[in-house]
Design an enzyme around this catalytic site. Structure first.
Site, mmCIF file in Angstrom:
data_model
loop_
_atom_site.group_PDB
_atom_site.id
_atom_site.type_symbol
_atom_site.label_atom_id
_atom_site.label_comp_id
_atom_site.label_asym_id
_atom_site.label_seq_id
_atom_site.Cartn_x
_atom_site.Cartn_y
_atom_site.Cartn_z
ATOM 1 N N ASN A 157 0.866 -1.189 0.000
ATOM 2 C CA ASN A 157 0.000 0.000 0.000
ATOM 3 C C ASN A 157 0.899 1.234 0.000
ATOM 4 O OD1 ASN A 157 0.513 0.825 2.864
ATOM 5 N ND2 ASN A 157 -0.381 -1.190 3.232
ATOM 6 N N ASP A 196 1.688 -8.950 1.294
ATOM 7 C CA ASP A 196 2.532 -7.956 1.972
ATOM 8 C C ASP A 196 2.911 -8.459 3.374
ATOM 9 O OD1 ASP A 196 3.818 -5.576 2.536
ATOM 10 O OD2 ASP A 196 2.006 -4.338 2.550
ATOM 11 N N THR A 203 -5.471 -8.042 -6.643
ATOM 12 C CA THR A 203 -6.597 -8.989 -6.776
ATOM 13 C C THR A 203 -7.079 -9.573 -5.441
ATOM 14 O OG1 THR A 203 -5.149 -10.894 -7.194
ATOM 15 C CG2 THR A 203 -5.909 -9.631 -9.116
ATOM 16 N N GLY A 204 -6.516 -9.102 -4.329
ATOM 17 C CA GLY A 204 -6.960 -9.557 -3.017
ATOM 18 C C GLY A 204 -7.826 -8.498 -2.365
#
Ligand code: AR6
Length: 164
Positions: free
Chosen positions: A22, A32, A116-117
């Site tokens: 992010n 992440d 895509t999460g």
């Protein structure tokens, strides 16, 4: 050849893995979180020095305790319905990652499905963008790996790569 594999990106022995981060670059959940857990606390220290990253951009750190030498942190767009430049921003993420990898003369790079999460980018549109950019940069790398975290994601990538 673009490799489409099912697995955990934190386990890969490659020059660089890409992190779906992010804008703070200070960690989070999903891939992440997994990357920071495996790389150890030095990764967070390195990220602090980068002072964040804009959506569509990417920044490099070492891989620390990861088997990968480097991490390229990129910030994908949050899906907002498709009318907010999401596709162009996701394309830009892949382009910037390849640009940084080329600058560092890296030969192998592995990508998760950026956005895509938690960021809810539709998987098929995202996979088409990913594969298009991977194909466009293929000549400059020995290995480009699309890492799918589920078997169904792998099937989707494979179907698109096969042109179906
Ligand atoms: N290896 C490979 N792929 C993974 C792994 C893994 N270990 N873990 C998850 N994925 P997400 P985003 C897949 O949510 O949508 C974070 O909190 C997952 O199945 O990690 O870009 C950041 O800090 C999905 O296909 O990233 C941001 O706040 C893909 O990785 C935000 O989430 C991306 O899912 C970014 O959201």
């Amino acid at each position: 050849m673009i490799e489409i594999i099912h697995g955990d990106i934190t386990k890969l022995v490659v020059d660089a893995i890409v992190n779906a981060a992010n804008t703070s670059l200070l960690g989070g959940g999903g891939v992440d979180g997994a990357i920071h857990r495996t790389a150890g606390p030095q990764l967070l220290n390195a990220c602090r020095e980068l002072h964040g990253c804009e959506t569509g951009d990417a920044k490099l750190t070492a891989g620390f305790l990861l088997p990968a030498r480097y991490v390229i942190h990129t910030v994908g767009p949050i899906w907002q319905g498709g009318e907010s430049n999401e596709a162009a921003l996701l394309t830009q993420c892949y382009r910037r990652c390849f640009e940084i990898a080329r600058q560092q003369q890296l030969r192998s790079i592995a990508f998760p499905g950026i956005s895509t999460g938690v960021y809810r980018f539709p998987k098929e549109i995202a996979a088409r963008i990913a594969l298009t950019q991977m194909q466009a940069n293929q000549a400059d790398f020995e290995r480009i790996i699309a890492v799918c975290f589920s078997k169904s994601d792998q099937n989707l990538y494979q179907r698109l790569a096969d042109g179906q």
